[in-house]
Design an enzyme around this catalytic site. Structure first.
Site, PDB file in Angstrom:
ATOM      1  N   TYR A   1      56.726  31.491  56.964  1.00  0.00           N
ATOM      2  CA  TYR A   1      56.193  30.479  57.879  1.00  0.00           C
ATOM      3  C   TYR A   1      56.858  30.718  59.216  1.00  0.00           C
ATOM      4  CZ  TYR A   1      53.970  27.647  54.222  1.00  0.00           C
ATOM      5  OH  TYR A   1      53.168  27.201  53.217  1.00  0.00           O
TER       6      TYR A   1
ATOM      7  N   HIS B   1      45.323  29.289  49.870  1.00  0.00           N
ATOM      8  CA  HIS B   1      46.549  28.536  49.643  1.00  0.00           C
ATOM      9  C   HIS B   1      46.422  27.692  48.364  1.00  0.00           C
ATOM     10  CE1 HIS B   1      50.175  27.535  52.244  1.00  0.00           C
ATOM     11  NE2 HIS B   1      50.394  26.780  51.198  1.00  0.00           N
TER      12      HIS B   1
ATOM     13  N   ASP C   1      47.358  30.288  57.057  1.00  0.00           N
ATOM     14  CA  ASP C   1      46.408  29.239  56.672  1.00  0.00           C
ATOM     15  C   ASP C   1      47.029  27.847  56.663  1.00  0.00           C
ATOM     16  OD1 ASP C   1      48.018  29.349  54.435  1.00  0.00           O
ATOM     17  OD2 ASP C   1      46.472  30.113  53.094  1.00  0.00           O
TER      18      ASP C   1
END
Lengths: 486, 486, 486, 486
Positions: free
Chosen positions: C227, C346, C255
């Site tokens: 991230y 995800h 995403d």
């Protein structure tokens, strides 16, 4: 298995008949006659046969004389548990005004009819796929409404085979009306008359042909459905008598060279006759026996297109083929000079996986048009009509009219004349609503482009369920669901 | 995990066998043999193995001598709770005449069979998607009936590989018949003989090959299903013996280089053997062990197209490949000089998501035709045939005949010989009805254009359900529903 | 609603931290910190955060000193009713050998996990349509098996980003492992090592990055999921540290610019915190507040393609974009010089109605090929892999490998190391079976034409049910059904 | 059936009205007026009529004078059982913060609303197929998200007919608000104002037009939905008054020349009025009566395109046609100089099998574009919007905005002002999330290629279930299922 019978008589309406030689010919099988051998068979006979059937079809000498009904035992019988439950159910029936659609009648009928009558009316062939498909197929057709059209006055009237009708619906031919109502098909005749629609009289009615004709109103129109007998003289007599009595159309049934396997009906009959040790002929072990039963002389399995000229020679009534199920046969009917066809799979009672009539309507109309055969040729459909919008869809795709069968039987069986009238009014109100909201004030305003038939031919069979995945998943619940535990 | 065993014997039919060296080779895994080490294993052995399997496959010296059965403990045993429930269920079985279709037999069998037998017969690979798809796929095919055809006489007879048959159905090869009936596959042989259809004898039958051949009637035809052994001499002996005994076709199974994962069956076995602390070999942690088990010497995973000439050199029987699942392999079979193929996914027991045979039948026939390979090449299918109309659909798409497996096992397991005969009669009656109502008096009248296969290749997986919306919606109820509260 | 806080501290692992200024930045929302204001928050903190997160991310001065744990009240606590039920469920867990597929693990996990952990792992976005679609989509793909191929030896080994793997499966990055198991992601590291597959380390692990790296075996390969922080220095440090520790691939998550709405998880949290009167920030009434929370500094919502060169400047690891959901973005990734993409929604946790990765795989591969971008570019997928055949289908459509998330978490949460190892073995056994029965002895034998993807892009939403018709219909029952009343 | 009435008066708000001559004109039917003949009808009148309706529509002389309310009997009444259950349900309502989506509000509303109010709001036409289809159709549309886009700032603001709005949602016109909340539509006005969205004022509101206008905030925008009266002077007055009071758009309803059949509502009304012996006019036996009722003077069924110029002559407000359901009528609206259309099937309350607005949106936009009519022409949709992603899909396909009806009513009926505000915030949060995860920071970034509409026009009706096969099959169960028996 062979049964040797040398003297078989039964009592019907106070007369004794010798059926020894008729036994192997009985279309309903030998077993039921054997059950009543030497007994009064009136209560079993009446709901299934018109009163004149014996004199019409059997030689006079089978009648051996009269018998005093009082002399018969069992004249009074106690109410059975089943009869009691049905009586209570009838007493608690909803009021007629609460019936809002044809399904309401079906639901009530299921509760208040005798199980064998229910089984006979409601069953279909094999897995009853076609039977249910008949209505389901309408759900694959969606509407394309037009707005901003003056629909103050909606006119649903039409003509079918030249007969005027209040709207494009008719009551199609169904057998054994007295199973559902003591007055049988006459109830349908009267309701059709009151509501201004046409009735198609069945060959296998419980009432006699003349009873149904006598019951009609002035100017009321009737058609005749015909099972063609192997003995063409019987057929000729029936057709010419019908024409003489003012019948306006002859519908030759083509989809029943053998009567379908209806397992619910078979199970119900089996339950009724369980103590009987005779193997049921329908289920007999060897093929030949089964076939022998099915190919009775009452419905000629050899009937084919080359018979049409003969029909044309014995009557001036319009001739239509009922039970056409593909475009090719509609074309043949037109080429043989018929006045039309009824697309029908016999209410899903004959061949499972036969397509619904609404599904093939589009292909039939397109083919007839392409071959230049759509003039002076009327196409009807029956099977699965349960809403006014179903009628609209059929008209949009080119049908001249639609027939209803079971809905009328269920309304008749539950509420009699008033039930059938209300049912027809509901169809009429629904169709009027549909026409108004579709922007089509008259029948001729209804056009093919007003229905979306993109999926009409699709048969969606769901993949087998993945039970492991489904079982592991925890379903979402709306928060309010907790309230429901109150 | 390794198990060291230096002396392992079991008793079978009163003889003692030393299986020490055979242990790692046992196709059913070592565990079951270890369970019976030093005990009488006859009751577990018998439903699964033909009586001659040991003498046929193992060297004579493994037999260490005889033992007096009376000397064995546990000769009498009390009825277990499970056996008692099954016995009661059997006593309450419906009469055979009430069986109206193959599903009835399956439902009864589920109640009256031993759980392990039921699990073995009824289970499929992984999520059992293909197993269920096999019948479901027929529901994606709809009929296009023709009417006004003379169908007084319907002739269903046909020939398959030159063998006459009363109608185009055969009993396909299935393993372990004695799980369902003490006489095993001989029941199927006899019923096939009585009804005039062909039986395919399985390699892994509970009865010996000769028992099944001895049980046949004069002029009754049989085929042989073959699992090819890694030791080709065993296979050669089996094939040539079969030909000598009059077998009319050799069906080489190609879809089982490894036996499928059938989780219901695995669970049932696990439940039976729960106290056993040995890790099940099927589920062993390392890949190599699992593979070792699967690639037993009994079914050669190395079998491939280049083996075909050898088969052609050892027999004159027609050779067909059973388990073909796409057009490319059907073409290869034809090019290698085979006489035909059986399209099959092994009843959905091998590879989940393998397509149903009926789905690929159309593409196979089209491809064979396009390549000019459809002459003198017969295509059969099995899997999911449950109705006469399923047979009709297969014939319409080009199959020469169809095989049934589980339905025959369920009929055999519940009602023995009479059950299988009735099952076959039901299929025959249903097919006759279907042919008559389709307007096809003979097999050769059945044409591809009589089936609508528009959706045959569609696999409709429903979108995940919107549970919140569904949960908030209040379902409509027919008015009559209130009656149902009585 | 504004909350004014001027002095907020909590105890973690025996140290006191002043979080006053950090409060508005907390990615998990302010509420949970306020709940523990002035208390020992260790038990709530630990399953969610790696031990080093505070020292890594916050300035040193927030640590105000140590506190004696013994001084804290509530050191011993009684077993709650919920804990007791979970403990009993754990004691009755099936034996590991009875676990035959990934759904078994999910079902057990549902019973034995704490409700909040179950809610966090199992929930998806909005109506959880995409979450369920992920596996369902595989059911729209059917296999086209080839037979008569030598499959004695099946070799499933492959390489992914140059790393060898025993078969083409990896454990993808999932957050908060300690919710399910006290040792968190290290369990996954060890199981991946033992079974020879790759693990992708998550940014939001409960264990620290170094713990997961230290837990690996020699030659075991790991990747890093990233991230991207708004503060690129934090990101740079993390990436370069990973590379230094031997991480073999960098997967930038694309995403999740905002964390998805997972209503089950929200409800579970709400239930836990019901007495708290502070309005949940996620559901705050004004848009701005909600946005403020979502756009935390921990996941930079401004991340875009122009950032790629910077990543390429700070590491030599292969860079892949994780969360690509259409062909256009896969093309962009290739054009920006990435080494590949992970097609992923995800796990259905972000955007409901995002397509499944398997659905878009075909279009992605086709587009890459058409644009000449398919060389040296690897495509992975995750989401919904539950069977060996799912892996096969992905490989056939061009994936280099597939990732599993939830199945590994459920196996870990129920059976720890042994559970994850068994799960992976099951996948491996299933894939081997599938490859053998498909006639594909090696990974490179698996071809696109072996899968039928005709319906892969179809989303079949059933017409609304016709409840009146369905309610009036009486379902057919197999005759054996009567037996079931015993 | 005819009813002769020569003197009929009722009490409303302390005044006595003579409705003898109005009786046959009452749009709600005569029955309800007859029920209150000679009594105080205020409690039944109020939730359904704006306070000024009598003075607006009836001549002054019908008011016969005032009456002292204290003189009316039944001033105090005991709490009925039904009221008590509803009160308890309301007391146990979940807290507003637990409402996470529109379905939660619907579920709570179902529990806490009076049955007749629930029946009126929740019912649809006939089988309620279109009603449910409206939301279901959105499930046939899947998203194609773009990643690696800077979505730090998401701006959802837009303008509709020149009016600014915080996001592209408006509250559409729905009748009889006081059935759900004592303050009726004013609740919606206030919530729309607070959240910055537009409200469309209904002609058939329970509040008077001016009450709703008076309730609005500064700069808050409102539109007017119009049922065109047969008496155009009434319509003219209403339109010009609306324009004078600052209404920004006129939406002429075109889909209701007759009010739909809503059977749940009919059943509920019937239940309420069961003792009444008068046949319900809706269900009257003859067609003419039914039509007479339906074609009330309140909604002119003769309204058509030629009326448009007259509307253009009496107002400068933008004129839109509400209820357009196909591309052809959208084209006509544009050609007649309208400023736009609302694609709508009236919430599925008018014509069953009318398509959902989202389904026809694509065809409408494509046709308008092809005909060059898409400039300065705004297209709105309503029906079935339940999630932020639904709004996104509509915008992507070309809608300028979407209207919600029932969700607002349910939120209002359960939680009043705060409920509606939260509902709107939820929609806004969901849309923001959706836009961020789709990579579309502003409304104009939303493009048609971002939605996959491959199946948008497909209506998948499942084949009838094969109950025999389904009943014989034994479902697979995950192993963990045994745990669930704890």
């Amino acid at each position: 298995m062979y049964i040797y019978v040398d003297d078989l008589w039964v009592i019907l309406h106070g007369k004794v008949y010798d059926l020894t030689y008729f036994l192997p010919e009985h279309p309903g099988g030998q077993k039921i006659i054997l059950k009543y051998a030497g007994k009064d068979a009136t209560s079993a006979f009446e709901p299934i046969h018109p009163i004149d059937i014996i004199t019409r079809l059997l030689p006079a000498e089978v009648c051996m004389g009269s018998i005093d009904p009082a002399a018969l035992k069992g004249a009074t019988k106690e109410e059975s548990e089943e009869d009691k439950l049905i009586r209570i159910a009838r007493e608690k029936m909803p009021r007629l005004e609460e019936m809002y659609n044809s399904f309401d009648f079906e639901s009530v009928a299921k509760r208040v009819m005798k199980p064998d009558a229910w089984a006979y009316y409601s069953s279909g062939a094999d897995d009853e796929i076609s039977m249910r498909e008949n209505h389901n197929a309408f759900h694959r057709i969606w509407l394309r409404p037009r707005v901003m059209v003056d629909v103050k006055h909606v006119d649903m009237s039409t003509t079918m085979l030249g007969c005027p009708a209040s709207f494009p619906l008719y009551i199609t031919a169904t057998a054994l009306g007295k199973l559902g109502h003591p007055e049988g098909e006459k109830v349908l005749t009267r309701a059709a008359g009151k509501t201004g629609i046409i009735q198609m009289i069945p060959t296998l009615a419980s009432c006699s042909f003349d009873e149904m004709v006598d019951a009609r109103l002035d100017k009321q129109n009737q058609w005749l459905q015909l099972y063609v007998n192997e003995d063409r003289n019987i057929t000729k007599h029936l057709v010419q008598h019908a024409e003489a009595r003012g019948i306006k159309g002859l519908f030759i049934t083509a989809d029943a060279p053998q009567l379908g396997r209806r397992e619910k009906d078979m199970r119900q009959k089996y339950a009724n006759e369980a103590p009987d040790e005779i193997t049921r002929s329908e289920m007999s072990m060897t093929r030949n026996e089964g076939a022998a039963r099915a190919i009775s002389t009452f419905i000629d399995p050899a009937l084919n297109w080359s018979d049409i000229p003969w029909f044309q020679s014995i009557t001036k009534m319009p001739i239509l083929i009922k039970g056409v199920q593909c475009a090719e046969d509609a074309v043949l009917a037109a080429k043989y000079g018929c006045q039309g066809v009824v697309l029908s799979n016999h209410g899903g009672r004959q061949l499972d996986f036969a397509p619904s009539s609404i599904e093939i309507l589009a292909e039939v109309m397109e083919t007839l048009k392409r071959e230049g055969l759509d003039k002076n040729f009327e196409v009807y459909i029956d099977g699965g009509i349960r809403r006014g919008s179903d009628i609209f869809k059929a008209i949009a795709l080119g049908a001249k009219g639609v027939g209803i069968g079971r809905p009328a039987l269920f309304a008749m069986s539950s509420y009699g004349d008033a039930g059938v009238e209300r049912l027809i009014s509901l169809f009429q109100n629904e169709l009027e609503m549909c026409m108004r909201l579709m922007g089509t004030p008259t029948i001729k305003d209804i056009k093919p482009e007003m229905v979306d038939i993109r999926n009409i031919k699709d048969h969606f069979v769901a993949n087998p369920t993945d039970y492991l995945a489904a079982g592991a998943y925890e379903r979402m619940q709306p928060r309010g669901g907790i309230i429901s535990k109150l």
